[in-house]
Design a protein around this motif. Sequence first.
Motif, PDB file in Angstrom:
ATOM      1  N   ILE A  75     -93.245  60.807 -15.760  1.00  0.00           N
ATOM      2  CA  ILE A  75     -92.954  59.619 -16.573  1.00  0.00           C
ATOM      3  C   ILE A  75     -92.400  59.995 -17.943  1.00  0.00           C
ATOM      4  CG2 ILE A  75     -94.056  57.727 -17.852  1.00  0.00           C
ATOM      5  CD1 ILE A  75     -95.682  57.106 -15.374  1.00  0.00           C
ATOM      6  N   PRO A  76     -93.038  60.914 -18.686  1.00  0.00           N
ATOM      7  CA  PRO A  76     -92.444  61.298 -19.975  1.00  0.00           C
ATOM      8  C   PRO A  76     -91.046  61.891 -19.830  1.00  0.00           C
ATOM      9  CG  PRO A  76     -94.738  62.006 -19.876  1.00  0.00           C
ATOM     10  CD  PRO A  76     -94.358  61.542 -18.496  1.00  0.00           C
ATOM     11  N   ILE A  77     -90.813  62.661 -18.766  1.00  0.00           N
ATOM     12  CA  ILE A  77     -89.481  63.236 -18.551  1.00  0.00           C
ATOM     13  C   ILE A  77     -88.445  62.134 -18.362  1.00  0.00           C
ATOM     14  CG2 ILE A  77     -88.062  64.585 -16.954  1.00  0.00           C
ATOM     15  CD1 ILE A  77     -90.477  66.383 -16.483  1.00  0.00           C
ATOM     16  N   ALA A  78     -88.772  61.144 -17.501  1.00  0.00           N
ATOM     17  CA  ALA A  78     -87.847  60.030 -17.270  1.00  0.00           C
ATOM     18  C   ALA A  78     -87.613  59.239 -18.554  1.00  0.00           C
ATOM     19  CB  ALA A  78     -88.400  59.114 -16.171  1.00  0.00           C
ATOM     20  N   ALA A  79     -88.669  59.049 -19.348  1.00  0.00           N
ATOM     21  CA  ALA A  79     -88.546  58.301 -20.600  1.00  0.00           C
ATOM     22  C   ALA A  79     -87.679  59.050 -21.607  1.00  0.00           C
ATOM     23  CB  ALA A  79     -89.933  58.040 -21.191  1.00  0.00           C
ATOM     24  N   VAL A  80     -87.865  60.365 -21.710  1.00  0.00           N
ATOM     25  CA  VAL A  80     -87.047  61.170 -22.621  1.00  0.00           C
ATOM     26  C   VAL A  80     -85.581  61.128 -22.202  1.00  0.00           C
ATOM     27  CG1 VAL A  80     -86.524  63.519 -23.375  1.00  0.00           C
ATOM     28  CG2 VAL A  80     -88.891  62.722 -23.362  1.00  0.00           C
ATOM     29  N   LEU A  81     -85.317  61.343 -20.917  1.00  0.00           N
ATOM     30  CA  LEU A  81     -83.934  61.356 -20.432  1.00  0.00           C
ATOM     31  C   LEU A  81     -83.256  60.000 -20.637  1.00  0.00           C
ATOM     32  CD1 LEU A  81     -84.307  63.436 -17.129  1.00  0.00           C
ATOM     33  CD2 LEU A  81     -83.413  64.192 -19.356  1.00  0.00           C
ATOM     34  N   GLY A  82     -84.007  58.909 -20.414  1.00  0.00           N
ATOM     35  CA  GLY A  82     -83.442  57.581 -20.635  1.00  0.00           C
ATOM     36  C   GLY A  82     -83.076  57.363 -22.091  1.00  0.00           C
ATOM     37  N   GLY A  83     -83.966  57.809 -22.998  1.00  0.00           N
ATOM     38  CA  GLY A  83     -83.683  57.689 -24.425  1.00  0.00           C
ATOM     39  C   GLY A  83     -82.482  58.518 -24.843  1.00  0.00           C
ATOM     40  N   GLN A  84     -82.394  59.744 -24.312  1.00  0.00           N
ATOM     41  CA  GLN A  84     -81.257  60.607 -24.651  1.00  0.00           C
ATOM     42  C   GLN A  84     -79.948  60.002 -24.139  1.00  0.00           C
ATOM     43  OE1 GLN A  84     -83.446  62.425 -26.778  1.00  0.00           O
ATOM     44  NE2 GLN A  84     -81.743  63.837 -26.491  1.00  0.00           N
ATOM     45  N   ALA A  85     -79.983  59.446 -22.928  1.00  0.00           N
ATOM     46  CA  ALA A  85     -78.791  58.801 -22.380  1.00  0.00           C
ATOM     47  C   ALA A  85     -78.372  57.622 -23.244  1.00  0.00           C
ATOM     48  CB  ALA A  85     -79.051  58.351 -20.942  1.00  0.00           C
ATOM     49  N   GLY A  86     -79.353  56.818 -23.663  1.00  0.00           N
ATOM     50  CA  GLY A  86     -79.051  55.678 -24.524  1.00  0.00           C
ATOM     51  C   GLY A  86     -78.446  56.106 -25.847  1.00  0.00           C
ATOM     52  N   TYR A  87     -78.959  57.197 -26.411  1.00  0.00           N
ATOM     53  CA  TYR A  87     -78.430  57.705 -27.679  1.00  0.00           C
ATOM     54  C   TYR A  87     -76.953  58.063 -27.541  1.00  0.00           C
ATOM     55  CZ  TYR A  87     -77.657  60.838 -31.641  1.00  0.00           C
ATOM     56  OH  TYR A  87     -77.151  61.447 -32.755  1.00  0.00           O
ATOM     57  N   TRP A  88     -76.599  58.779 -26.455  1.00  0.00           N
ATOM     58  CA  TRP A  88     -75.218  59.208 -26.295  1.00  0.00           C
ATOM     59  C   TRP A  88     -74.295  58.050 -25.934  1.00  0.00           C
ATOM     60  CZ3 TRP A  88     -73.520  63.142 -28.622  1.00  0.00           C
ATOM     61  CH2 TRP A  88     -74.342  64.267 -28.818  1.00  0.00           C
ATOM     62  N   ILE A  89     -74.842  57.062 -25.230  1.00  0.00           N
ATOM     63  CA  ILE A  89     -74.042  55.852 -24.973  1.00  0.00           C
ATOM     64  C   ILE A  89     -73.682  55.195 -26.300  1.00  0.00           C
ATOM     65  CG2 ILE A  89     -74.081  53.514 -24.032  1.00  0.00           C
ATOM     66  CD1 ILE A  89     -75.817  54.596 -21.752  1.00  0.00           C
ATOM     67  N   GLY A  90     -74.691  55.027 -27.158  1.00  0.00           N
ATOM     68  CA  GLY A  90     -74.446  54.422 -28.459  1.00  0.00           C
ATOM     69  C   GLY A  90     -73.544  55.266 -29.340  1.00  0.00           C
ATOM     70  N   ARG A  91     -73.736  56.575 -29.283  1.00  0.00           N
ATOM     71  CA  ARG A  91     -72.939  57.461 -30.150  1.00  0.00           C
ATOM     72  C   ARG A  91     -71.480  57.524 -29.711  1.00  0.00           C
ATOM     73  NH1 ARG A  91     -75.062  62.352 -33.600  1.00  0.00           N
ATOM     74  NH2 ARG A  91     -73.077  63.161 -34.383  1.00  0.00           N
ATOM     75  N   ASN A  92     -71.241  57.568 -28.414  1.00  0.00           N
ATOM     76  CA  ASN A  92     -69.869  57.700 -27.916  1.00  0.00           C
ATOM     77  C   ASN A  92     -69.097  56.391 -27.977  1.00  0.00           C
ATOM     78  OD1 ASN A  92     -70.115  60.449 -27.340  1.00  0.00           O
ATOM     79  ND2 ASN A  92     -70.971  60.057 -25.319  1.00  0.00           N
ATOM     80  N   LEU A  93     -69.775  55.286 -27.681  1.00  0.00           N
ATOM     81  CA  LEU A  93     -69.096  53.988 -27.721  1.00  0.00           C
ATOM     82  C   LEU A  93     -69.138  53.380 -29.110  1.00  0.00           C
ATOM     83  CD1 LEU A  93     -70.187  52.415 -24.323  1.00  0.00           C
ATOM     84  CD2 LEU A  93     -68.124  53.713 -24.858  1.00  0.00           C
ATOM     85  N   GLY A  94     -70.119  53.835 -29.910  1.00  0.00           N
ATOM     86  CA  GLY A  94     -70.202  53.413 -31.300  1.00  0.00           C
ATOM     87  C   GLY A  94     -70.390  51.923 -31.493  1.00  0.00           C
ATOM     88  N   THR A  95     -69.893  51.426 -32.592  1.00  0.00           N
ATOM     89  CA  THR A  95     -70.092  50.023 -32.947  1.00  0.00           C
ATOM     90  C   THR A  95     -69.309  49.068 -32.058  1.00  0.00           C
ATOM     91  OG1 THR A  95     -68.332  50.178 -34.589  1.00  0.00           O
ATOM     92  CG2 THR A  95     -70.572  50.614 -35.342  1.00  0.00           C
TER      93      THR A  95
END
Length: 226
Positions: A75-95
């Motif tokens: 569960i923590p692994i899945a939660a970490v990976l989901g958060g990291q994916a969300g971060y890069w989605i936000g960073r790459n697509l930006g505002t």
Amino acid sequence: MPDFLDPMTLLGYFGAWALVGLLVVIFVESGVLFPILPGDSLLFVAGMLAAGTAALAEDGGEVINFQLWQLLVFIPIAAVLGGQAGYWIGRNLGTAMFKPDARFLKQKYLEEAHLFFEQRGPFAIVIARFVPIVRTLAPLTAGAARMSYGVFTLFNVIGALVWGIGLTLLGYWLGRFEVVQQLLEPIVIAIVVVSVLPMFIEWYKRRRAAKRAGIPAPPIETGEQA
């Protein structure tokens, strides 16, 4: 509540693939653009299933029963990976993801994220783990706001461990009490209510501030997202 918000029903849909389904839900809700999932109550019920005090079977099908070590590791692994994916989605697509009239990714969320992080610092990422919808949007807004990747990763891991292990162990421990077993459905509903309470408190604060300033009160945001 809708079937997809009922953790017992949701896990029942996955059947023999319940563990995989559980981890997919955790991954998606942790930052991958679909914030309406029963994260908190799902972890609690999973803990009860690991304790052997709850079981799921439909029409004589396979009983779902988790091993505690599996939950505490994956569960923590899945939660970490989901958060990291969300971060890069936000960073790459930006505002560009955030628009004033968007249903979920409103422009004001990004603006509020800047203020939220300024007031609470990166520890906001940990706090967000315990708030539905915010749990999904926090990594996206952190990435779009260009929060340091190293800092985000550190607090994302801390939040995933505290949230994923804490709620699972809570369900595992409380599930051993007969009264909890008998009142599972009301307890799940109570967890959902407590989880969304911070959003209502924030809305109330805004409403009071708007009233004092003599401007129309802001609409509550949870209704259209439910």
